[in-house]
Design a protein around this motif. Structure first.
Motif, PDB file in Angstrom:
ATOM      1  N   GLU A  85      47.182  41.768  38.452  1.00 20.19           N
ATOM      2  CA  GLU A  85      46.512  43.094  38.851  1.00 20.19           C
ATOM      3  C   GLU A  85      45.865  43.907  38.035  1.00 20.19           C
ATOM      4  OE1 GLU A  85      50.019  45.454  40.093  1.00 20.19           O
ATOM      5  OE2 GLU A  85      50.228  44.451  42.136  1.00 20.19           O
ATOM      6  N   LEU A  86      45.202  43.081  37.070  1.00 22.47           N
ATOM      7  CA  LEU A  86      44.748  43.533  35.901  1.00 22.47           C
ATOM      8  C   LEU A  86      43.121  42.960  35.829  1.00 22.47           C
ATOM      9  CD1 LEU A  86      47.318  43.342  32.884  1.00 22.47           C
ATOM     10  CD2 LEU A  86      46.496  45.415  34.424  1.00 22.47           C
ATOM     11  N   VAL A  87      42.315  43.760  35.663  1.00 20.79           N
ATOM     12  CA  VAL A  87      40.820  43.602  35.725  1.00 20.79           C
ATOM     13  C   VAL A  87      40.488  43.764  34.170  1.00 20.79           C
ATOM     14  CG1 VAL A  87      38.467  43.864  36.161  1.00 20.79           C
ATOM     15  CG2 VAL A  87      40.258  44.597  37.778  1.00 20.79           C
ATOM     16  N   PHE A  88      39.876  42.603  33.393  1.00 26.11           N
ATOM     17  CA  PHE A  88      39.664  42.675  32.035  1.00 26.11           C
ATOM     18  C   PHE A  88      38.202  42.817  31.692  1.00 26.11           C
ATOM     19  CE2 PHE A  88      43.793  40.975  31.994  1.00 26.11           C
ATOM     20  CZ  PHE A  88      44.257  41.153  30.703  1.00 26.11           C
ATOM     21  N   TYR A 106      33.930  51.797  37.333  1.00 27.47           N
ATOM     22  CA  TYR A 106      32.998  51.171  38.513  1.00 27.47           C
ATOM     23  C   TYR A 106      33.508  50.008  39.142  1.00 27.47           C
ATOM     24  CZ  TYR A 106      28.659  50.685  40.820  1.00 27.47           C
ATOM     25  OH  TYR A 106      27.614  50.627  41.875  1.00 27.47           O
ATOM     26  N   TYR A 107      33.733  49.099  38.130  1.00 36.57           N
ATOM     27  CA  TYR A 107      34.330  47.773  38.820  1.00 36.57           C
ATOM     28  C   TYR A 107      35.567  47.958  39.513  1.00 36.57           C
ATOM     29  CZ  TYR A 107      30.721  45.726  35.547  1.00 36.57           C
ATOM     30  OH  TYR A 107      29.712  45.478  34.813  1.00 36.57           O
ATOM     31  N   LEU A 108      36.281  48.732  39.002  1.00 33.84           N
ATOM     32  CA  LEU A 108      37.706  48.993  39.767  1.00 33.84           C
ATOM     33  C   LEU A 108      37.481  49.452  41.061  1.00 33.84           C
ATOM     34  CD1 LEU A 108      40.088  50.463  36.818  1.00 33.84           C
ATOM     35  CD2 LEU A 108      40.164  48.077  37.995  1.00 33.84           C
ATOM     36  N   TYR A 109      36.536  50.668  41.310  1.00 39.49           N
ATOM     37  CA  TYR A 109      36.006  51.181  42.443  1.00 39.49           C
ATOM     38  C   TYR A 109      35.532  50.049  43.341  1.00 39.49           C
ATOM     39  CZ  TYR A 109      33.658  54.174  45.821  1.00 39.49           C
ATOM     40  OH  TYR A 109      33.602  54.365  47.011  1.00 39.49           O
ATOM     41  N   LEU A 110      34.772  49.257  42.942  1.00 36.85           N
ATOM     42  CA  LEU A 110      34.015  48.357  43.796  1.00 36.85           C
ATOM     43  C   LEU A 110      35.168  47.343  44.421  1.00 36.85           C
ATOM     44  CD1 LEU A 110      30.736  47.260  41.424  1.00 36.85           C
ATOM     45  CD2 LEU A 110      30.832  48.742  43.709  1.00 36.85           C
ATOM     46  N   LEU A 111      35.882  47.105  43.510  1.00 44.17           N
ATOM     47  CA  LEU A 111      37.266  46.197  43.959  1.00 44.17           C
ATOM     48  C   LEU A 111      38.006  47.004  45.122  1.00 44.17           C
ATOM     49  CD1 LEU A 111      37.795  44.629  40.455  1.00 44.17           C
ATOM     50  CD2 LEU A 111      36.900  43.253  42.669  1.00 44.17           C
ATOM     51  N   ARG A 112      38.235  48.160  44.656  1.00 44.94           N
ATOM     52  CA  ARG A 112      38.952  48.828  45.563  1.00 44.94           C
ATOM     53  C   ARG A 112      38.420  48.922  47.039  1.00 44.94           C
ATOM     54  NH1 ARG A 112      40.721  55.114  44.540  1.00 44.94           N
ATOM     55  NH2 ARG A 112      42.423  54.280  42.994  1.00 44.94           N
ATOM     56  N   GLU A 113      37.128  49.171  47.075  1.00 44.06           N
ATOM     57  CA  GLU A 113      36.408  49.370  48.120  1.00 44.06           C
ATOM     58  C   GLU A 113      36.386  47.768  49.099  1.00 44.06           C
ATOM     59  OE1 GLU A 113      34.112  51.981  49.657  1.00 44.06           O
ATOM     60  OE2 GLU A 113      36.036  52.578  48.643  1.00 44.06           O
ATOM     61  N   ARG A 114      36.988  46.849  48.166  1.00 50.13           N
ATOM     62  CA  ARG A 114      36.937  45.455  48.842  1.00 50.13           C
ATOM     63  C   ARG A 114      38.457  45.304  49.098  1.00 50.13           C
ATOM     64  NH1 ARG A 114      32.536  46.642  46.704  1.00 50.13           N
ATOM     65  NH2 ARG A 114      30.432  45.956  47.122  1.00 50.13           N
ATOM     66  N   GLY A 115      39.178  46.058  48.864  1.00 48.78           N
ATOM     67  CA  GLY A 115      40.635  45.831  49.407  1.00 48.78           C
ATOM     68  C   GLY A 115      41.527  45.589  48.160  1.00 48.78           C
ATOM     69  N   LEU A 116      41.139  45.557  47.051  1.00 49.65           N
ATOM     70  CA  LEU A 116      41.877  45.342  45.849  1.00 49.65           C
ATOM     71  C   LEU A 116      41.981  46.566  44.813  1.00 49.65           C
ATOM     72  CD1 LEU A 116      40.087  41.790  44.745  1.00 49.65           C
ATOM     73  CD2 LEU A 116      42.158  41.980  45.641  1.00 49.65           C
ATOM     74  N   GLU A 117      43.451  46.712  45.170  1.00 54.48           N
ATOM     75  CA  GLU A 117      43.779  47.778  44.070  1.00 54.48           C
ATOM     76  C   GLU A 117      44.475  47.498  42.817  1.00 54.48           C
ATOM     77  OE1 GLU A 117      44.023  51.812  43.741  1.00 54.48           O
ATOM     78  OE2 GLU A 117      43.823  51.241  45.724  1.00 54.48           O
ATOM     79  N   LEU A 118      43.559  47.477  41.821  1.00 54.99           N
ATOM     80  CA  LEU A 118      43.839  47.069  40.487  1.00 54.99           C
ATOM     81  C   LEU A 118      43.702  47.778  39.337  1.00 54.99           C
ATOM     82  CD1 LEU A 118      41.825  43.544  40.938  1.00 54.99           C
ATOM     83  CD2 LEU A 118      44.110  43.942  41.374  1.00 54.99           C
ATOM     84  N   LYS A 119      44.385  47.564  38.236  1.00 56.64           N
ATOM     85  CA  LYS A 119      44.205  48.379  37.159  1.00 56.64           C
ATOM     86  C   LYS A 119      43.279  47.920  35.922  1.00 56.64           C
ATOM     87  CE  LYS A 119      48.570  50.527  37.028  1.00 56.64           C
ATOM     88  NZ  LYS A 119      49.976  50.800  36.448  1.00 56.64           N
ATOM     89  N   GLY A 120      42.738  48.443  35.171  1.00 54.28           N
ATOM     90  CA  GLY A 120      41.888  47.670  34.166  1.00 54.28           C
ATOM     91  C   GLY A 120      42.168  47.716  32.728  1.00 54.28           C
ATOM     92  N   VAL A 121      41.741  46.850  32.178  1.00 58.21           N
ATOM     93  CA  VAL A 121      42.013  46.352  30.616  1.00 58.21           C
ATOM     94  C   VAL A 121      40.586  46.358  29.984  1.00 58.21           C
ATOM     95  CG1 VAL A 121      43.302  45.325  28.689  1.00 58.21           C
ATOM     96  CG2 VAL A 121      44.538  45.488  30.997  1.00 58.21           C
ATOM     97  N   LEU A 122      40.484  47.357  28.832  1.00 61.04           N
ATOM     98  CA  LEU A 122      39.444  47.249  27.998  1.00 61.04           C
ATOM     99  C   LEU A 122      39.739  46.333  26.842  1.00 61.04           C
ATOM    100  CD1 LEU A 122      37.610  50.595  27.796  1.00 61.04           C
ATOM    101  CD2 LEU A 122      36.780  48.452  28.482  1.00 61.04           C
ATOM    102  N   TYR A 123      39.369  45.311  26.572  1.00 54.94           N
ATOM    103  CA  TYR A 123      39.807  44.341  25.537  1.00 54.94           C
ATOM    104  C   TYR A 123      38.909  44.113  24.368  1.00 54.94           C
ATOM    105  CZ  TYR A 123      41.610  39.911  23.432  1.00 54.94           C
ATOM    106  OH  TYR A 123      41.957  39.039  22.634  1.00 54.94           O
ATOM    107  N   TYR A 124      39.109  44.552  23.175  1.00 53.90           N
ATOM    108  CA  TYR A 124      38.446  44.240  22.064  1.00 53.90           C
ATOM    109  C   TYR A 124      38.930  43.278  21.294  1.00 53.90           C
ATOM    110  CZ  TYR A 124      36.672  49.021  23.561  1.00 53.90           C
ATOM    111  OH  TYR A 124      36.099  50.016  24.641  1.00 53.90           O
ATOM    112  N   PRO A 125      38.423  41.822  21.279  1.00 54.57           N
ATOM    113  CA  PRO A 125      39.317  40.776  20.785  1.00 54.57           C
ATOM    114  C   PRO A 125      39.112  40.860  19.180  1.00 54.57           C
ATOM    115  CG  PRO A 125      37.253  40.138  21.814  1.00 54.57           C
ATOM    116  CD  PRO A 125      37.564  41.545  22.321  1.00 54.57           C
TER     117      PRO A 125
END
Ligand code: SF4
Length: 185
Positions: A85-88, A106-125
């Motif tokens: 359920e995570l978008v990186f 914005y990406y989470l919003y675009l995915l939600r509009e396409r039926g995917l209710e996800l959470k995001g993770v900002l990753y700084y390796p």
């Protein structure tokens, strides 16, 4: 569920891009240049460095949780990885984390509009740092404001005026377009 106003497509027949939001959050003038394809950014050493970090993070890893595969959203957005359920979203440095957050919202919003209710993770390796980003009411409101502003910039015939150099100008590829030598930040 809240719905954002769809950005007008009259300017370029294209939806707002994540990088426009990112640039707008850093400097609206930079966003204006980017929108008009004044793409000096690819020659910036900072952009190159960011690309390298990105590439390394995307390289196959023996540890499954560290392996990334870019996921396109139709033909205009590309998220770094979706896992469960995570978008990186992978970035080089947390210095512009507000801009990164907006892009991910914005990406989470675009995915939600396409039926995917996800959470995001900002990753700084490089810093081994992760931040969770959620598309809640506050996130939606800031995203709406940013989309409106980006859309407005698309209609603007001249770039927004920046009265004096910002600290960010030092690493911006448009520096020479904005400041003559004696004003170089
Ligand atoms: S040099 Fe500074 S003012 Fe000009 S676009 Fe870049 S960040 Fe904005």
């Amino acid at each position: 569920m809240h719905h954002l106003e769809t950005p007008s497509e009259t300017w370029s027949e294209q939806a707002v891009r994540g990088y426009e939001l990112n640039a707008w959050s850093i400097c609206p003038r930079k966003c204006w240049f980017l929108q008009r394809q004044l793409v000096m950014e690819p020659h910036s050493p900072y952009v190159e460095l960011g690309r390298l970090v990105h590439q390394q993070a995307l390289e196959p890893s023996p540890h499954a949780e560290n392996a990334y595969t870019e996921v396109p959203i139709e033909n205009f957005a590309r998220v770094d990885k979706i896992a469960g359920e995570l978008v990186f979203e992978i970035k080089r440095s947390p210095r512009k984390s507000e801009a990164h957050r907006l892009q991910l919202l914005y990406y989470l919003y675009l995915l939600r509009e396409r039926g995917l209710e996800l959470k995001g993770v900002l990753y700084y390796p490089q810093q081994n740092r992760r931040e969770t980003v959620e598309l809640d009411a506050e996130g939606l409101a800031s995203l709406q404001r940013a989309l409106n502003a980006v859309q407005q910039l698309r209609q603007q015939p001249l770039p927004p005026h920046v009265p004096k150099p910002l600290s960010i100008c030092r690493t911006c590829a448009y520096q020479e377009l904005c400041w003559c030598e004696e004003e170089t930040p």
